[in-house]
Design an enzyme around this catalytic site. Structure first.
Site, short mmCIF file in Angstrom:
data_model
loop_
_atom_site.label_atom_id
_atom_site.label_comp_id
_atom_site.label_asym_id
_atom_site.label_seq_id
_atom_site.Cartn_x
_atom_site.Cartn_y
_atom_site.Cartn_z
N LYS A 1 21.98 35.48 44.29
CA LYS A 1 22.54 34.77 45.81
C LYS A 1 22.11 35.50 46.68
CE LYS A 1 26.79 32.92 47.26
NZ LYS A 1 28.34 32.61 46.96
N GLU B 1 20.87 45.77 40.61
CA GLU B 1 20.34 45.74 39.09
C GLU B 1 19.14 44.68 39.35
OE1 GLU B 1 23.57 45.75 39.99
OE2 GLU B 1 24.86 46.36 38.56
N GLY C 1 28.72 32.67 42.68
CA GLY C 1 27.54 32.94 41.44
C GLY C 1 28.11 32.31 40.10
N ARG C 2 29.44 32.40 39.90
CA ARG C 2 29.77 32.05 38.34
C ARG C 2 30.07 30.51 38.34
NH1 ARG C 2 33.32 35.13 41.37
NH2 ARG C 2 35.38 33.74 41.85
N GLU D 1 36.79 36.60 36.44
CA GLU D 1 36.24 36.98 37.85
C GLU D 1 36.98 36.05 38.83
OE1 GLU D 1 32.09 36.84 39.44
OE2 GLU D 1 32.40 39.02 39.35
N HIS E 1 35.05 35.84 9.59
CA HIS E 1 34.83 36.91 8.70
C HIS E 1 35.21 38.35 9.32
CE1 HIS E 1 33.44 34.47 5.48
NE2 HIS E 1 33.13 33.76 6.35
N LYS F 1 30.79 49.40 42.83
CA LYS F 1 29.24 49.42 43.61
C LYS F 1 28.86 50.44 44.47
CE LYS F 1 28.91 44.43 43.11
NZ LYS F 1 28.51 43.13 44.17
O1 LIG Z 1 23.51 36.64 42.61
P1 LIG Z 1 23.95 37.87 43.13
O2 LIG Z 1 24.20 37.93 44.53
O3 LIG Z 1 22.85 38.99 42.60
O4 LIG Z 1 25.49 38.36 42.51
C1 LIG Z 1 25.32 38.76 41.00
C2 LIG Z 1 26.87 38.99 40.67
O5 LIG Z 1 27.18 40.01 41.11
C3 LIG Z 1 28.54 40.35 41.83
O6 LIG Z 1 28.70 41.50 41.52
C4 LIG Z 1 29.55 39.24 41.54
O7 LIG Z 1 30.62 39.98 40.80
C5 LIG Z 1 29.35 38.24 40.78
O8 LIG Z 1 30.03 37.17 41.02
C6 LIG Z 1 27.77 37.82 40.82
O9 LIG Z 1 27.37 36.72 40.10
#
Ligand SMILES: O=P(O)(O)OC[C@H]1O[C@H](O)[C@H](O)[C@@H](O)[C@@H]1O
Length: 548
Positions: free
Chosen positions: A206, A212, A267-268, A353, A384, A509
């Site tokens: 986003k 990462e 994002g979620r 979240e 199990h 972060k």
């Molecule tokens: O889609 P991005 O901007 O890379 O974000 C990826 C993810 O990282 C963040 O740290 C948030 O905690 C998430 O809500 C998000 O989905």
């Protein structure tokens, strides 16, 4: 803002809890023959049986009254019409617009949302069709066989979960892989197994600023260029999904090959838009649109059904009932479908979240417990492993059981006739055993030695929801996801929190960026944030053979 715990509806529930919590489901079923007929609800293709919950008709009345007192009806309207209900970021929350039909109308902050959504969907569809038909080729002219989605959080869990759920619908010979972790093991494992000439990387972020994702994307780009020996290959093997065109261009991806979305999609909540591109390439635009129709059907149910017949509202309020009145710590989600293996992980981000907050939207600390802790595994694997605790442990773990009448394919040809029915029999057996248990008398009557009887007692009275759907189709998946989105929303409204920000993930972060030089610099550095971390930095450096 009145705290929800200070309302008359909350007090009424607290009083009512004292009466109901001492009752056993055996009694509740015995005294009310109408219970099963009444305690179920249908929404689109989903059927919910909630009779095995520790509630009476009065509980349901009180819980839905609490939702009303929290202003749920108005908050639903506020969300759907684009009010800035994400207060801490001053944003509208419009994931429901991602699945509005083409002829719907919604203008928010001067933006024709429906037109923009369908413009992106159409571009995604055109691109997917080109890749699927082989018209879009890799740099050396070969068709694409693998899409690798590089993303994390909402830019990974949604598409990865949905791909796994719907991969039986893959009909163009294309498979998908997902890379999320900054752990080099993740990207290298995938790069080792794919063919550079036939792989398309979808960089999904986003913000396009996530460490990462950008790191993994750089690694993939270098790998590709080395393998194909030409910088120009990037244009045929990399596309981006983002809200940030500038950063996409900076990274070196042509914005013609970028699929956008907007800051009003969290994002979620995003895989039913451009973040779902990997899924669309695999299953095709038609299936993707069926999924969107399923989402929309649940949105409509949520918007229009009276609370007492409203599946998301009922399930949300049951969650509040156990979290805030019974003190339940967690909530299990147990899909009886191997295809939903990633569903609990997906729900963890969606619910935790969103609702893992300890201040209300107005900044005042909450009083009630918020944020259900979701966890789970597909049945029967969980049976199990951890079901022992569900049946006989000391904790109350409400659970959602999700089953399907039909498999995508059975294994009859392989000699596995009846496997799916066995799967379903297990689901039904578990919820029945959890609810009704087995008494000491019943166990003793089977001739069990007296000393062993207490060990075999199954207390029962353990609440479950059963969701039954015809089949895990794209539409049903959309319905299921929208169901949990609206459960999450409803709970957020009741707790009075902002379910759409996630400030709690930021500090870590920033600190990771600050700590990296302490781990890697040639000379040891000061500046670890605390003595424990300083000692761990020294130990890590020593283990890595660096100076301490
Ligand atoms: O889609 P991005 O901007 O890379 O974000 C990826 C993810 O990282 C963040 O740290 C948030 O905690 C998430 O809500 C998000 O989905």
């Amino acid at each position: 803002m009145t705290d929800i715990t200070e309302t008359a509806e909350w007090s009424a529930l607290a009083e009512h809890h004292a009466e109901v919590s001492v009752r056993h489901l055996r009694e509740l079923f015995a005294e009310d023959p109408e219970r099963v007929g009444r305690m179920n609800v249908t929404a689109a293709d989903l059927y919910l049986d909630y009779s095995k919950h520790r509630v009476t008709a009065e509980t349901v009345r009180l819980l839905t009254a609490l939702a009303g007192a929290a202003g749920l009806r108005e908050r639903i309207e506020a969300m759907l019409t684009g009010e800035h209900i994400n207060v801490s970021e001053d944003r509208a929350v419009l994931h429901t617009a991602l699945r509005l039909p083409r002829d719907a109308r919604l203008v928010v902050d001067g933006q024709d949302v429906v037109r923009d959504v369908h413009e992106v969907l159409d571009r995604m569809a055109a691109f997917s069709d080109r890749v699927r038909s082989g018209e879009w080729t890799g740099h050396t002219g070969k068709p694409i066989r693998t899409v690798v989605n590089i993303g994390i959080g909402g830019s990974d869990l949604g598409p990865a979960m949905a791909y796994e759920a719907l991969r039986d619908y893959a009909d163009a010979g294309i498979t998908a892989r997902f890379v999320s972790n900054i752990d080099p093991a993740d990207i290298t494992r995938v790069l080792d197994e794919v063919d550079p000439e036939q792989t398309l990387f979808i960089v999904a972020s986003k913000t396009f600023g996530t460490l990462e994702t950008l790191t993994n994307a750089k690694v993939a780009r270098q790998w590709l260029v080395e393998r194909l020996g030409d910088d120009k290959a990037v244009a045929r093997h990399f596309v981006a999904v983002s809200t940030n065109a500038e950063r996409v261009a900076e990274f070196g991806i042509d914005t013609d090959n970028m699929f956008g979305f907007w800051d009003w999609v969290g994002g979620r909540y995003s895989f039913d838009g451009a973040i779902g591109l990997s899924l669309m390439v695999v299953v095709g635009p038609e299936r993707f649109r069926e999924m969107l129709a399923g989402f929309h059907a649940m949105d409509e149910h949520f918007r229009t059904a009276p609370f007492e017949e409203n599946m998301p509202v009922l399930m949300a309020m049951l969650g509040v009932w156990y979290t805030d009145f019974f003190g339940a710590q967690t909530h299990a989600v147990l899909p009886y479908s191997q295809r939903l293996a990633r569903f609990p992980a997906y729900l963890q981000q969606l619910t935790m979240e969103s609702n893992g907050k300890s201040v209300r939207a107005d900044g005042v600390p909450v009083i009630a417990q918020t944020g259900e802790i979701f966890w789970g595994e597909p049945g029967t694997n969980g049976q199990h492993a951890f079901y022992q605790l569900l049946h006989q442990g000391t904790r109350l773990v409400p659970a959602d059981f999700i089953g399907f009448a039909e498999p995508f394919r059975d294994a009859a040809a392989e000699g596995g006739e009846g496997m799916h029915d066995l799967l379903t029999a297990n689901l039904l057996a578990q919820t029945s055993a959890l609810a009704f248990g087995k008494t000491a008398d019943e166990i003793a009557a089977e001739g069990t030695p007296a000393a062993v009887v207490p060990h075999k007692v199954m207390p029962g009275n353990r609440p479950t929801s059963t969701i039954l759907a015809p089949k895990l189709t794209p539409s049903v998946l959309g319905q299921l996801v929208a169901l949990y989105e609206h459960i999450t929303f409803t709970q957020g409204v009741v707790w009075g929190i902002d379910s759409f920000d996630q400030w709690g993930v930021e500090l870590g972060k920033v600190m990771a960026n600050q700590l990296t030089p302490a781990l890697t610099a040639q000379e040891p550095q000061d500046g670890a944030p605390d003595p424990s971390t300083a000692a761990l930095v020294r130990r890590y450096r020593a283990l890595r053979g660096r100076r301490v």
